[in-house]
Structure formats: C-alpha cells, structure tokens
Design a protein around this motif. Structure first.
Motif, mmCIF file in Angstrom:
data_model
loop_
_atom_site.group_PDB
_atom_site.id
_atom_site.type_symbol
_atom_site.label_atom_id
_atom_site.label_comp_id
_atom_site.label_asym_id
_atom_site.label_seq_id
_atom_site.Cartn_x
_atom_site.Cartn_y
_atom_site.Cartn_z
ATOM 1 N N GLY A 202 1.201 13.143 -5.155
ATOM 2 C CA GLY A 202 1.029 11.988 -4.714
ATOM 3 C C GLY A 202 2.152 11.071 -4.638
ATOM 4 N N LEU A 203 3.187 11.237 -5.146
ATOM 5 C CA LEU A 203 4.540 10.112 -5.272
ATOM 6 C C LEU A 203 5.279 10.829 -4.280
ATOM 7 N N GLY A 204 5.196 11.894 -3.522
ATOM 8 C CA GLY A 204 5.757 12.246 -2.129
ATOM 9 C C GLY A 204 7.108 12.772 -2.168
ATOM 10 N N ALA A 205 7.846 13.203 -3.357
ATOM 11 C CA ALA A 205 9.013 13.648 -3.447
ATOM 12 C C ALA A 205 8.674 15.262 -3.176
ATOM 13 N N PRO A 206 9.848 15.780 -2.533
ATOM 14 C CA PRO A 206 9.733 17.250 -1.855
ATOM 15 C C PRO A 206 9.653 18.146 -3.076
ATOM 16 N N VAL A 207 10.428 17.946 -4.333
ATOM 17 C CA VAL A 207 10.688 18.969 -5.508
ATOM 18 C C VAL A 207 10.642 18.074 -6.532
ATOM 19 N N GLY A 208 10.089 18.473 -7.768
ATOM 20 C CA GLY A 208 10.415 17.955 -9.191
ATOM 21 C C GLY A 208 9.113 17.502 -9.875
ATOM 22 N N SER A 209 9.418 17.822 -11.165
ATOM 23 C CA SER A 209 8.453 17.119 -12.085
ATOM 24 C C SER A 209 9.279 16.395 -13.351
ATOM 25 N N TYR A 244 13.332 6.990 -5.724
ATOM 26 C CA TYR A 244 12.679 6.360 -4.528
ATOM 27 C C TYR A 244 11.102 6.456 -4.973
ATOM 28 N N ALA A 245 10.697 7.342 -5.023
ATOM 29 C CA ALA A 245 9.230 7.746 -5.382
ATOM 30 C C ALA A 245 8.799 6.653 -6.284
ATOM 31 N N LEU A 246 9.347 6.541 -7.567
ATOM 32 C CA LEU A 246 8.739 5.575 -8.440
ATOM 33 C C LEU A 246 9.002 4.274 -7.820
ATOM 34 N N GLU A 247 10.032 3.889 -7.201
ATOM 35 C CA GLU A 247 9.988 2.690 -6.635
ATOM 36 C C GLU A 247 8.957 2.317 -5.581
ATOM 37 N N HIS A 248 8.601 3.126 -4.721
ATOM 38 C CA HIS A 248 7.959 2.917 -3.517
ATOM 39 C C HIS A 248 6.552 3.355 -3.601
ATOM 40 N N ASN A 249 6.322 4.510 -4.312
ATOM 41 C CA ASN A 249 5.093 5.224 -3.962
ATOM 42 C C ASN A 249 3.976 5.002 -5.048
ATOM 43 N N VAL A 250 4.191 4.420 -6.155
ATOM 44 C CA VAL A 250 3.324 4.237 -7.157
ATOM 45 C C VAL A 250 1.878 3.511 -6.834
ATOM 46 N N ALA A 251 2.411 2.152 -6.757
ATOM 47 C CA ALA A 251 1.138 1.274 -6.097
ATOM 48 C C ALA A 251 0.393 1.390 -5.224
#
Ligand SMILES: *Cc1c(COP(=O)(O)O)cnc(C)c1O
Length: 341
Positions: A202-209, A244-251
C-alpha cells in the motif's frame, strides 16, 4: 491475455508515481554493503525511529525480511510458532525450513483470525531432547486485511515473555492497521522484538521491505541478509522510494480503506455474493463456484483484475492506483452482469 485496466489483484501492483520517481532519480547513493549509502542509512534510521526500535534493515522483499527475522531468533533445529495461514508459514515456499533449518509449528486459526491462546501455549515445547527448541512466536497484522486487536497481541506477548520466547510481527501491512486503529505504529509494535513492514504494498514503493527491531537481532539479520544474497549496492535509489512513501503515502491509506468499503457495499447489493466487509483495503467475496467462474471471466474480459481462488472466492484489493473511477467501473460491470443473467 486481456489487458487489465483496473487492477484489484493486489496492492503490490502499484507503479511509482512521478513524485516518487523524481525522488529516486535524485537519490544520493553509495555502496550499502559497505554501509556507505546515505539514502539507505537515512531510511533505516527513520524507520527505526518511527517504529520505536533500536535498528532497521532494508531488504528486497517481505519474504526475505520474515526469513531473516526467523533466522535471527532461531538457530538450526529450533522452532517457530505461527498461524496455519500465516504468510511466513504458508506463502514463503518453506524458506525457514529449507534455508534456516527451522521447524514450523503451525497453529489453527479461530474464525476471527486469531490463534487460541491455550493452543499456542500448549505448542511450546518443554526443555527435553525429544523436542525442537521453541524460540519465537510470529503474529501477522493485518491478517488478510483484518485488524487483529491489540489486546490479543498483548496476550500473546505475555505468553512469549513468560516462556522466554521472542515475538515477531509480520506487519507487511502494519500501517494499514495503524491508520485504521488511529494508533501510532510505535504503540502498535511496542511488544515485538522484530517487525517486518512492506514498502512495496500500500505504500507504493516499487521494491523493498524493512525489518525493524532489537539491535542484536538486526545485526544478526544483516549478516544473514548478505548470506542470502540480499546485500544490495547503490540501493539508495530504492530507499529513496521508501522515504518518499513514508512521507506521502501513509495517511492516505485511509482513502484505500474508504474505497474498499464502498466497493464491498456495492458488491453486497447482489444476493448471490457473500461479501466480507473490509476493515482495511482487502475485500473477500464468496459465491457459488460456477457463478464465480462466469463472473471472473466477465471481469477479465472487461479489464478488471481480481484474484480468483478456487470455489468461487475472490480477493479485491484497493491501493494507490485504484481511484473512485475504478470502483465505479467495477461496480457498474458487476451490476450489468447480474442484470443480464
Ligand atoms: C506480501 C506479504 C509478505 C511478503 O512480501 P513480499 O515482498 O511479497 O515477499 C509477507 N507477509 C504478508 C502478510 C504479506 O502480505
């Protein structure tokens, strides 16, 4: 194969947005195996701080993150306890057994997705040379999109502490749970020694955990990551997407939850569909198997992607690339399907 226009199969299908791609292109990088990548280091520090743990490790996938956690808690011949349908038991190709020589002890789920506390406790082996040594209990939250209560996690934590076991959370979608509960992820994750979180859902990054947790466990995981071939070099390009995901895609996950609910309510208007009302971003729908086959074929022909299981079960997932238009299109198609039957 038909072209998928609206892809509800999984929140892993999201493509990086223009803003995320720009952040990736601008990322400062270095060799992360040498500890030199400033973007990876920043992501690991930020995630550890956010979750309230000592340290974090950026890894290629949630599967590797869970495996590293189990391998950090357990040695060869040790055992982990997990749900029968837990991703890290059922859906990770037996990696803990194959690569870690770690034995799983699966526990059946109750209808609400939890494991019976007495069953967990009964499965913990006494110190006896007949048995594998039980080392860690693993929970998953959200579980199939369902938010398991924090009181349940606390009760399992109490068992783990009493028996001197570690506690791992497969929090692939932990932020979905936190947004739903209105809870800080620090509090959500407080009782766990290690937590795995996906950036690529859901956070939208292409790769990674990320694997987050106690310093000694993360240090061990870092060694194992290298051994498993997960040491990446200029990984800052990927870490920048995570930042970027942590900043923009959590709320904004709340939007996915709202759309999932609207989708579920629309589907539930049809008496032939048994819709399990979503708590977060995943809608499960059950129907007669033959009907399911026809509906799946129609959805596929019209470019609506859903995951279709056997026996007429469907999974619909909302995410960054599913807007209100996609929900409208899907509901209109299902309405038409039933009106023409
Ligand atoms: C997706 C998922 C994983 C694994 O993540 P990958 O990046 O696909 O390997 C682990 N646990 C849960 C609950 C997941 O949903």
């Amino acid at each position: 194969m038909n072209i998928i226009r609206h892809d509800f199969r999984s929140d892993t299908v999201t493509r990086p947005s223009a803003g995320m791609r720009a952040a990736m292109a601008d990322a400062e990088v270095g060799d992360d195996v040498f500890g030199d990548d400033p973007s990876v280091n920043l992501l690991e520090q930020r995630m550890a701080g956010l979750v309230g743990k000592d340290a974090a490790l950026f890894v290629p996938s949630g599967t590797q993150s869970n495996l590293l956690a189990l391998m950090s808690h357990c040695g060869r011949g040790d055992e982990f306890i997990a749900g029968q349908k837990a991703h890290l038991y059922l859906n990770e190709a037996g990696g803990a057994a194959v690569l870690g020589s770690i034995q799983p002890q699966p526990i059946a789920h109750e209808p609400d997705g939890t494991m019976d506390l007495a069953a967990i406790e009964a499965a913990i082996k006494p110190d006896d040379s007949h048995f594998a040594r039980t080392r860690v209990i693993a929970l998953e939250n959200t579980f199939g999109g369902k938010v398991l209560p924090t009181a349940y996690m606390d009760a399992v934590a109490e068992i783990a502490r009493r028996h001197g076991l570690g506690l791992h959370l497969d929090g692939a979608r932990a932020f979905n749970a936190c947004v739903k509960l209105g809870l800080d992820i620090r509090d959500f994750a407080a009782t766990f020694d290690t937590v795995s979180i996906c950036l690529s859902k859901g956070l939208g990054a292409p790769v990674g955990s990320m694997l987050v947790g106690r310093a000694d466990l993360i240090a061990t995981a870092r060694r194992h990551r290298k051994m498993l071939g997960g040491g990446m070099r200029q990984a800052g390009i990927l870490a920048a997407a995570g930042l970027y995901a942590l900043e923009h895609n959590v709320a904004r996950l709340a939007e996915d939850h709202r759309r999932a609910l609207r989708l579920a309510e629309g589907l539930a208007r049809h008496a032939a569909l048994r819709v399990i009302m979503p708590e977060t971003n995943i809608v499960w729908v059950e129907m007669d198997g033959a009907l399911g086959e026809r509906l799946n074929a129609e959805l596929s022909t019209e470019g609506i992607g859903v995951l279709a299981g056997r026996y007429g079960q469907q999974r619909w997932v909302t995410h960054l690339d599913i807007g209100d238009d996609a929900v409208d299109a899907a509901l209109a198609l299902v309405d038409r399907f039933f009106s023409e039957r």
